[in-house]
Design a protein around this motif. Structure first.
Motif, short mmCIF file in Angstrom:
data_model
loop_
_atom_site.label_atom_id
_atom_site.label_comp_id
_atom_site.label_asym_id
_atom_site.label_seq_id
_atom_site.Cartn_x
_atom_site.Cartn_y
_atom_site.Cartn_z
N ASP A 1 24.30 6.82 37.26
CA ASP A 1 23.52 8.19 37.15
C ASP A 1 24.22 9.56 36.92
OD1 ASP A 1 21.19 6.76 37.67
OD2 ASP A 1 21.27 6.97 39.88
N ALA A 2 25.39 9.47 36.27
CA ALA A 2 26.30 10.72 36.08
C ALA A 2 27.54 10.27 35.33
CB ALA A 2 26.91 11.22 37.42
N ALA A 3 27.93 11.30 34.71
CA ALA A 3 29.21 11.40 33.77
C ALA A 3 30.49 11.89 34.34
CB ALA A 3 28.89 11.44 32.49
N THR A 4 30.24 12.64 35.55
CA THR A 4 31.08 13.48 36.32
C THR A 4 30.96 13.13 37.72
OG1 THR A 4 29.87 15.43 36.60
CG2 THR A 4 31.02 15.06 34.43
N PHE B 1 21.47 4.86 34.13
CA PHE B 1 21.19 6.35 34.26
C PHE B 1 19.55 6.67 34.19
CE2 PHE B 1 20.97 10.85 32.98
CZ PHE B 1 22.47 11.36 33.11
N VAL B 2 19.35 6.99 35.59
CA VAL B 2 18.03 7.62 35.79
C VAL B 2 17.71 9.08 35.24
CG1 VAL B 2 16.12 7.94 37.28
CG2 VAL B 2 17.53 5.76 37.46
N VAL B 3 17.09 9.35 34.51
CA VAL B 3 17.24 10.67 33.86
C VAL B 3 16.17 11.69 34.72
CG1 VAL B 3 16.40 12.22 31.88
CG2 VAL B 3 17.56 9.90 31.64
N GLU C 1 24.09 15.41 31.14
CA GLU C 1 25.32 14.65 31.15
C GLU C 1 25.04 13.14 30.27
OE1 GLU C 1 27.23 13.70 34.59
OE2 GLU C 1 27.82 16.17 35.19
N MET C 2 23.93 13.19 29.53
CA MET C 2 23.42 11.93 28.86
C MET C 2 24.32 11.63 28.02
SD MET C 2 19.25 12.27 28.97
CE MET C 2 18.86 10.94 28.43
#
Length: 339
Positions: free
Chosen positions: A213-216, A255-257, A264-265
């Motif tokens: 759920d995140a890229a950072t 990844f739940v938007v 961060e998608m």
């Protein structure tokens, strides 16, 4: 960009495999043939807590659903958001479907070491009463249901590598069916070689679906409400190596938007490219164990009336989302990306 082969037009009326091959066991023993969100009214086909397995699998409700599907009637389905419709190409269902599901999914065990903002506000630990129910009532029925199964999936209701019951279930399934394959939906924190070896399931794992759920790190801390991003990434790097070595078949990062992470998608796809895994994007659906659902209108950036909708649409027009090897968008997001 074209729709993926497995995301078919809503007008396709060939029989879906799910009612003939799949069973999901959810909270309170309710059983479904696919994700409840894809079923109008979320009406179960039976209850494993109250019924014998055979009375669910070969019961009136599920057989009636099968007859509808054979006639091309999908009026009970939410096909506008369904991304798992999988038809029989020749329209022929297997003659032995009455023996049990080939694909068994477990989603009734909520014990988890995380309290993600979209899911729950407190760490969930099964009570002694729940453990007794799961071990004495559910376990033998699940074991019976798995006898015809080729794959058993432990879904993201809890953390299967943390839960006492789920770990016991995994051990027993492998002991009774040494060739069975396991699909783990996990937060990835305990997905280490030593832990999987201790459970005796390392050689049975077919694939991992890791909720990220995140890229950072900072966004991960906000959404997952724990500071474990670097640990999970290290575990994902090992999973990626296992995939390259053909020890497992797939790894996905999920990844739940929503409002807290949608910017961060694109970076999330780039992370998937770096790891050589698949990034799966889905839209946030309210889950009432968390207060976050009360902010749905504010956080649902994929809804046309949301003030961030146009920004999301612009983000989704990034060419990175056309990488079919590393990116899969839920139909609703796919439509926004191609509008």
């Amino acid at each position: 960009m074209t729709k993926r082969d497995f995301i078919l037009e809503n007008t396709d009326t060939r029989p879906c495999k799910k009612p003939f091959e799949c069973l999901e066991i959810h909270r309170n023993g309710n059983c479904f043939t696919c994700c409840p969100d894809f079923i109008k009214g979320k009406i179960p086909v039976g209850n494993i807590e109250e019924q014998d397995f055979n009375d669910v699998w070969n019961g009136k409700i599920l057989n009636d659903l099968r007859q509808r599907v054979l006639k091309g009637d999908y009026s009970k389905c939410n096909r506008d958001i369904c991304c798992i419709y999988e038809p029989y190409s020749d329209g022929e269902v297997p003659a032995d479907y009455e023996k049990g599901p080939k694909d068994l999914k477990i989603s009734y065990d909520f014990e988890c070491n995380y309290r993600c903002i979209t899911c729950r506000d407190d760490v969930r630990i099964n009570t002694p009463k729940e453990l007794e129910l799961f071990d004495k009532v559910y376990l033998p029925k699940v074991t019976e249901a798995s006898r015809n199964a080729k794959i058993v999936s432990l879904l993201g209701s809890g953390e299967p590598l943390f839960s006492r019951h789920s770990k016991n279930l995994l051990k027993q399934l492998v002991e009774e069916s040494p060739n069975i394959k396991i699909h783990l939906f996990t937060n990835g924190f305990f997905a280490k070689e030593a832990d999987l070896t201790e459970l005796g399931i390392l050689n049975n794992i077919q694939g991992f679906s890791v909720s990220l759920d995140a890229a950072t790190r900072e966004t991960y801390k906000k959404v997952r409400r724990t500071d474990a991003f670097e640990t999970v990434i290290k575990n994902l790097e090992v999973m990626s190596e296992w995939k390259k070595q053909d020890k497992i078949e797939w790894v996905t990062i999920n990844f739940v938007v929503h409002l807290l992470n949608y910017r961060e998608m694109a970076d999330f796809v780039k992370l998937a490219q770096k790891l050589d895994v698949m990034a799966l994007f889905s839209t946030y659906r309210p889950w009432k164990d968390s207060e976050f659902y009360k902010k749905y209108q504010e956080v649902a950036v994929f809804e046309p009336k949301n003030k961030y909708y146009n920004e999301l649409a612009q983000i989704l027009h990034d060419p990175v989302f056309q990488d079919r090897k590393h990116c899969c968008l839920e139909p609703r997001l796919f439509d926004i990306a191609n509008s």
